[in-house]
Design a protein around this motif. Structure first.
Motif, mmCIF file in Angstrom:
data_model
loop_
_atom_site.group_PDB
_atom_site.id
_atom_site.type_symbol
_atom_site.label_atom_id
_atom_site.label_comp_id
_atom_site.label_asym_id
_atom_site.label_seq_id
_atom_site.Cartn_x
_atom_site.Cartn_y
_atom_site.Cartn_z
ATOM 1 N N LEU A 689 -73.298 76.841 28.080
ATOM 2 C CA LEU A 689 -71.772 77.321 28.374
ATOM 3 C C LEU A 689 -71.788 79.033 28.510
ATOM 4 C CD1 LEU A 689 -69.125 76.548 28.859
ATOM 5 C CD2 LEU A 689 -68.770 76.513 26.416
ATOM 6 N N TYR A 690 -72.346 79.689 27.552
ATOM 7 C CA TYR A 690 -72.190 81.006 27.239
ATOM 8 C C TYR A 690 -72.731 81.671 28.439
ATOM 9 C CZ TYR A 690 -73.416 85.688 25.591
ATOM 10 O OH TYR A 690 -73.689 87.054 25.324
ATOM 11 N N THR A 691 -73.941 81.161 29.146
ATOM 12 C CA THR A 691 -74.805 81.807 30.081
ATOM 13 C C THR A 691 -73.660 81.671 31.238
ATOM 14 O OG1 THR A 691 -76.950 81.314 29.286
ATOM 15 C CG2 THR A 691 -76.742 82.009 31.627
ATOM 16 N N ALA A 692 -73.266 80.484 31.707
ATOM 17 C CA ALA A 692 -72.390 80.120 32.814
ATOM 18 C C ALA A 692 -71.155 81.304 32.712
ATOM 19 C CB ALA A 692 -71.889 78.639 32.876
ATOM 20 N N VAL A 693 -70.526 81.193 31.728
ATOM 21 C CA VAL A 693 -69.311 82.233 31.148
ATOM 22 C C VAL A 693 -69.630 83.681 31.710
ATOM 23 C CG1 VAL A 693 -67.699 83.144 29.761
ATOM 24 C CG2 VAL A 693 -67.729 80.687 29.808
ATOM 25 N N THR A 694 -70.542 84.258 31.072
ATOM 26 C CA THR A 694 -71.182 85.528 31.631
ATOM 27 C C THR A 694 -71.577 85.895 32.900
ATOM 28 O OG1 THR A 694 -73.364 85.216 30.314
ATOM 29 C CG2 THR A 694 -71.501 85.840 28.938
ATOM 30 N N ARG A 695 -71.908 85.026 33.786
ATOM 31 C CA ARG A 695 -71.759 85.260 35.270
ATOM 32 C C ARG A 695 -70.936 85.680 35.877
ATOM 33 N NH1 ARG A 695 -76.145 86.789 34.204
ATOM 34 N NH2 ARG A 695 -75.422 86.394 32.290
ATOM 35 N N ALA A 696 -69.492 85.573 35.422
ATOM 36 C CA ALA A 696 -68.391 85.835 36.043
ATOM 37 C C ALA A 696 -68.006 87.308 35.897
ATOM 38 C CB ALA A 696 -67.118 84.861 35.683
ATOM 39 N N LYS A 697 -67.713 87.954 37.062
ATOM 40 C CA LYS A 697 -67.076 89.317 36.784
ATOM 41 C C LYS A 697 -65.741 89.468 37.001
ATOM 42 C CE LYS A 697 -69.729 91.219 40.209
ATOM 43 N NZ LYS A 697 -70.251 92.028 41.211
ATOM 44 N N ARG A 698 -64.784 88.708 37.515
ATOM 45 C CA ARG A 698 -63.402 89.094 37.819
ATOM 46 C C ARG A 698 -62.529 87.580 37.652
ATOM 47 N NH1 ARG A 698 -62.996 90.866 43.769
ATOM 48 N NH2 ARG A 698 -60.821 90.819 43.411
ATOM 49 N N LEU A 699 -63.067 86.601 37.742
ATOM 50 C CA LEU A 699 -62.532 85.462 37.510
ATOM 51 C C LEU A 699 -63.351 84.260 37.059
ATOM 52 C CD1 LEU A 699 -59.492 83.791 37.781
ATOM 53 C CD2 LEU A 699 -60.553 83.011 40.078
ATOM 54 N N LEU A 700 -62.891 83.518 36.173
ATOM 55 C CA LEU A 700 -63.599 82.328 35.698
ATOM 56 C C LEU A 700 -62.809 81.146 35.592
ATOM 57 C CD1 LEU A 700 -66.552 81.213 34.519
ATOM 58 C CD2 LEU A 700 -65.189 81.224 32.163
ATOM 59 N N ILE A 701 -63.150 79.861 36.124
ATOM 60 C CA ILE A 701 -62.344 78.619 35.977
ATOM 61 C C ILE A 701 -63.313 77.562 35.385
ATOM 62 C CG2 ILE A 701 -61.018 77.035 37.192
ATOM 63 C CD1 ILE A 701 -60.213 79.182 39.228
ATOM 64 N N LEU A 702 -63.056 76.986 34.373
ATOM 65 C CA LEU A 702 -63.408 75.781 33.979
ATOM 66 C C LEU A 702 -62.695 74.509 34.202
ATOM 67 C CD1 LEU A 702 -64.469 77.020 30.161
ATOM 68 C CD2 LEU A 702 -65.789 77.114 32.141
ATOM 69 N N THR A 703 -63.200 73.363 34.386
ATOM 70 C CA THR A 703 -62.500 72.351 34.904
ATOM 71 C C THR A 703 -63.201 71.275 34.072
ATOM 72 O OG1 THR A 703 -61.224 71.229 36.376
ATOM 73 C CG2 THR A 703 -63.491 72.003 37.032
ATOM 74 N N GLY A 704 -62.399 70.213 33.670
ATOM 75 C CA GLY A 704 -63.056 69.011 33.314
ATOM 76 C C GLY A 704 -62.162 68.456 31.857
ATOM 77 N N LYS A 705 -62.714 68.016 30.990
ATOM 78 C CA LYS A 705 -62.222 67.543 29.663
ATOM 79 C C LYS A 705 -62.171 68.561 28.746
ATOM 80 C CE LYS A 705 -62.814 62.553 30.556
ATOM 81 N NZ LYS A 705 -63.337 61.333 30.142
ATOM 82 N N SER A 706 -61.193 68.818 27.945
ATOM 83 C CA SER A 706 -61.326 69.810 26.923
ATOM 84 C C SER A 706 -61.905 69.366 25.807
ATOM 85 C CB SER A 706 -59.760 70.118 26.291
ATOM 86 O OG SER A 706 -59.143 68.820 25.928
ATOM 87 N N GLU A 707 -62.144 67.936 25.585
ATOM 88 C CA GLU A 707 -63.009 67.665 24.595
ATOM 89 C C GLU A 707 -64.580 67.723 24.776
ATOM 90 O OE1 GLU A 707 -61.667 63.533 26.392
ATOM 91 O OE2 GLU A 707 -60.784 65.644 26.055
ATOM 92 N N ARG A 708 -64.828 67.920 26.054
ATOM 93 C CA ARG A 708 -66.183 68.068 26.396
ATOM 94 C C ARG A 708 -66.497 69.645 26.267
ATOM 95 N NH1 ARG A 708 -69.304 64.675 28.937
ATOM 96 N NH2 ARG A 708 -70.933 65.704 27.739
#
Length: 734
Positions: A689-708
């Motif tokens: 998850l950390y690697t995915a988040v740090t790929r974004a420069k200007r905008l990041l959107i996560l979608t799905g279940k908050s418990e996941r």
């Protein structure tokens, strides 16, 4: 006539319209009963005048009309003077044109075939043919008929023409005998046949191969499978279960063959911390060599440079930057040590520190080289430093050996001409490339390695960055302070929250980090398609192909890369009569598609800004500009490198509207969308998850279940990767 479900055509080759010498793809005009027929397929050096029997089926090309798609073929050996003259006159034999062909036939008549094959010295009686030329003509003649014999013999075992060419290049005229004796040699890395398929080939052979060949190949196959999963070694006790499953053999038989292979060093066994581990020799050599080279560079560092406050103050003044204490420490260590690691998360000033190092080195007259693992990472390094950066492969000047395997021109004998080498995104670098890099670093040269230890390990084998940090043998400076400017980004602050095991802040609506709740994977997939194709381009002006990247934990499921790529291809690049497309393995690649290379291919030529080179590597992304079935190639733009890409290699390409997080390493994108909903549990962990988040420069959107999302943040269990660089670094340390 028909051959099973195939058709067979018999005729004489009129012209060779196109021929690719590397892979054998050919377009022919064949005279079949007085009718000129276009045939396409894989042929080995075929020429006008040859009599052929083609097996295949009719197809209809969108641009070139009706074509016979050849799946296999036979050639009839010239059996009289007229047919041999026609064959030789076609220019198929180097050094023999129409005039020389006529002289050979006039002199030897129907005996010319025997002379060319077995009595070549007699050719010297012909004017213009020296002894050397006669030998060369004979060798070329025998080579061409050898490959045709190989193709004819191996066709009965289901081995295709292109595969036969590859086999012939590897084993030469003895290919058939070699494979009949030991078909499992095809399982080697070079030949690339699946083990189950070779089992099928072995079952068709007239004699059952020696069982030892199968056991040996099976053990190596399992070790290579682990290597492709990132492991440089595997615990010995863990090899028996997959070998049993693959070969249906007893542990006793597997152990007996394994001990034999260890004795002759086909497999290397190393005891580490009281436990036996198994290595393939090539990867063992890389890890031990890397450890040895690092110890040498540490033992014989360059002369330390004086880090006077005046010079650093001057650099601060000129750059308009005030360095924090940890950044100053990093610059001092880089000046004093032969090797150092600079690590830290987003917003902690790694780039600013690297720019300070470069300025310090250049003011001291040092030659500085910058490199990164991928083209995208090198491009980004150039942009943020203002200096030229290249890929590691280009830095090391990759070439190919006689086995078509990559080798590097820069090595111990021809080291890099540099006083300092700075490598960014080291977390992506596998042990093979790292070992080659260390071989190219001359004594007296500083090596600065920059990366984030919380990122995922490389796609290739090894865990270089983390192993070096864990060894405590290499000086490490870790930047931890988030700078004020970076604190304004919720992407940055949430990345640090995630790596610390805290839930990201997801309630704000005025930020660059958003979470959109969706309770089903189908709903999340539908949202992602809408975000990429409509909502984000409309709201932010993002280009859906160039600026937006979907990153998935997994390939499978409704929110995996396979399904999302189909959805996004349909939304962004639907079929059109104006767009050529090709189908392979049940998938379609279309002009305009966003694609990714998924395997290193050192043969693909490219041109960029007036320069040329070759090699497209695992993880490189591009866009298909055009597709030509007639020329068996597509034109692809890989970040400015324009390539002529053979269709025969399209299995090495995937759609890249959505890619796995692992494949995104070293890249940054203006906008990133990440589904967090239906991936397998073993892939839902924190540093992914950390690697995915740090790929974004200007905008990041996560979608799905908050418990996941919460489960991913809390799950700090990382998949175990077996690597040994840390062990070898400390094993013989004094």
């Amino acid at each position: 006539m028909q051959r099973g479900e195939q058709l067979s055509l018999e005729g004489i080759v009129e012209t060779v319209t196109f021929h690719n010498a590397e892979n054998g793809f050919t377009v022919l005009q064949v005279n079949v009963g007085g009718e000129s027929v276009t045939a396409v397929g894989t042929f080995f050096e075929i020429g006008a005048g040859e009599e052929v029997i083609l097996h295949g089926k009719w197809g209809n090309h969108t641009l070139f009309g009706r074509q016979f798609q050849t799946e296999s073929y036979e050639t009839r050996l010239p059996d009289n003077a007229a047919s041999l003259l026609r064959y030789l006159s076609a220019g198929m034999i180097k050094g023999v044109g129409p005039k020389t062909a006529r002289r050979i036939i006039d002199r030897f008549g129907e005996n010319a075939f025997e002379v060319l094959e077995n009595d070549w010295e007699r050719l010297t009686v012909i004017k213009g043919i020296s002894r050397e030329k006669a030998a060369a003509i004979s060798n070329e003649f025998k080579k061409q008929f050898s490959i045709r014999t190989v193709m004819s013999e191996l066709d009965r075992y289901g081995i295709g023409a292109a595969e036969c060419i590859r086999i012939f290049k590897r084993f030469g005229g003895n290919s058939v005998e070699t494979i009949k004796r030991n078909p499992y040699i095809l399982c080697s890395e070079l030949s690339g046949f699946d083990f189950a398929r070779v089992d099928d080939i072995a079952a068709k052979l007239p004699q059952t191969p020696d069982k030892a060949y199968r056991l040996e190949a099976g053990i190596l196959y399992v070790l290579r499978h682990n290597l492709h999963n990132g492991h440089t070694n595997v615990p010995q006790e863990k090899i028996f279960a997959p070998c049993r499953s693959l070969m249906n053999e007893s542990d006793e038989a597997i152990r007996e063959e394994l001990e034999r292979m260890i004795a002759v060093r086909e497999v290397i066994r190393e005891e580490m911390d009281g436990k036996d581990f198994l290595f393939l020799p090539s990867i063992y050599a890389c890890e031990t060599n890397a450890a040895k080279r690092l110890r040498e560079l540490l033992k014989f560092p360059p002369l330390a440079m004086h880090t006077a406050g005046e010079l650093l103050a001057q650099i601060e003044s000129e750059s308009g930057v005030h360095y924090e204490e940890k950044q100053l420490e990093a610059i001092r260590v880089s000046a004093e040590k032969g090797v150092m690691i600079l690590t830290g998360g987003p917003g902690t000033g790694k780039t600013t520190t690297v720019r300070g190092m470069i300025a310090f080195f250049e003011k001291n007259g040092l030659r500085v080289l910058l490199a990164a693992p991928t083209g995208r990472a090198a491009k980004r390094m150039s942009e943020v430093t203002g200096k030229n950066a290249v890929t590691l492969h280009r830095l090391l000047e990759v070439v190919w050996n006689s086995e078509d395997e990559p080798a590097f021109t820069r090595d111990r004998q021809h080291p890099l001409e540099a006083d300092a080498v700075i490598v960014d995104e080291l977390s992506m670098v596998d042990i093979t490339v790292f070992s080659a890099l260390l071989d190219a670093i001359p004594f007296g040269c500083r090596l600065i390695l920059v990366g984030d230890t919380d990122q995922l390990p490389p796609v290739g084998a090894g865990n270089v960055l983390l192993d070096m940090v864990r060894s405590e043998m290499i000086p490490v400076v870790r930047l931890t302070e988030i700078f004020r400017q970076a604190q304004k980004s919720l992407i940055v602050t949430n990345a640090h929250r995630i790596v610390a095991g805290k839930m990201p802040e997801i309630g704000r609506r005025d930020s660059d980090f958003f979470f959109i709740e969706k309770n089903t994977s189908l709903a999340a997939a539908s949202l992602i398609s809408d975000l990429v194709s409509v909502r984000l381009p409309r709201a932010y002006g993002f280009d859906p192909i160039a600026d937006i990247q979907v990153l998935c934990p997994s390939r499978k499921g409704d929110c995996g890369t396979v399904n999302l790529n189909i959805r996004l291809q349909q939304a962004l690049n639907p079929p059109s009569d104006e767009k050529a497309q090709v189908r392979s393995f049940g998938r379609i690649l279309r002009q305009g598609d966003k694609i990714m290379q998924i395997k290193n291919n050192y043969d693909i030529p490219w041109e960029k800004d007036g320069t040329s080179g070759s090699g497209i590597f695992n993880g490189d992304m591009g866009v298909i500009l055009s597709i030509s079935r007639a020329e068996n190639q597509m034109t692809i733009d890989f970040d400015g490198r324009i390539t002529s890409y053979p269709l025969d290699s399209m299995s090495e390409l995937e759609l890249a509207y959505a890619v796995t997080v692992h494949k995104s390493q070293g890249s940054e994108y203006p906008a990133v969308i990440v589904p967090v909903i239906d991936a397998p549990p073993q892939l839902m962990y924190r540093n992914l998850l950390y690697t995915a988040v740090t790929r974004a420069k200007r905008l990041l959107i996560l979608t799905g279940k908050s418990e996941r999302l919460c489960e991913m943040v809390e799950n700090n269990r990382k998949n175990r990767r077996y690597s040994a660089l840390a062990y070898f670094l400390t094993k013989d340390a004094t």
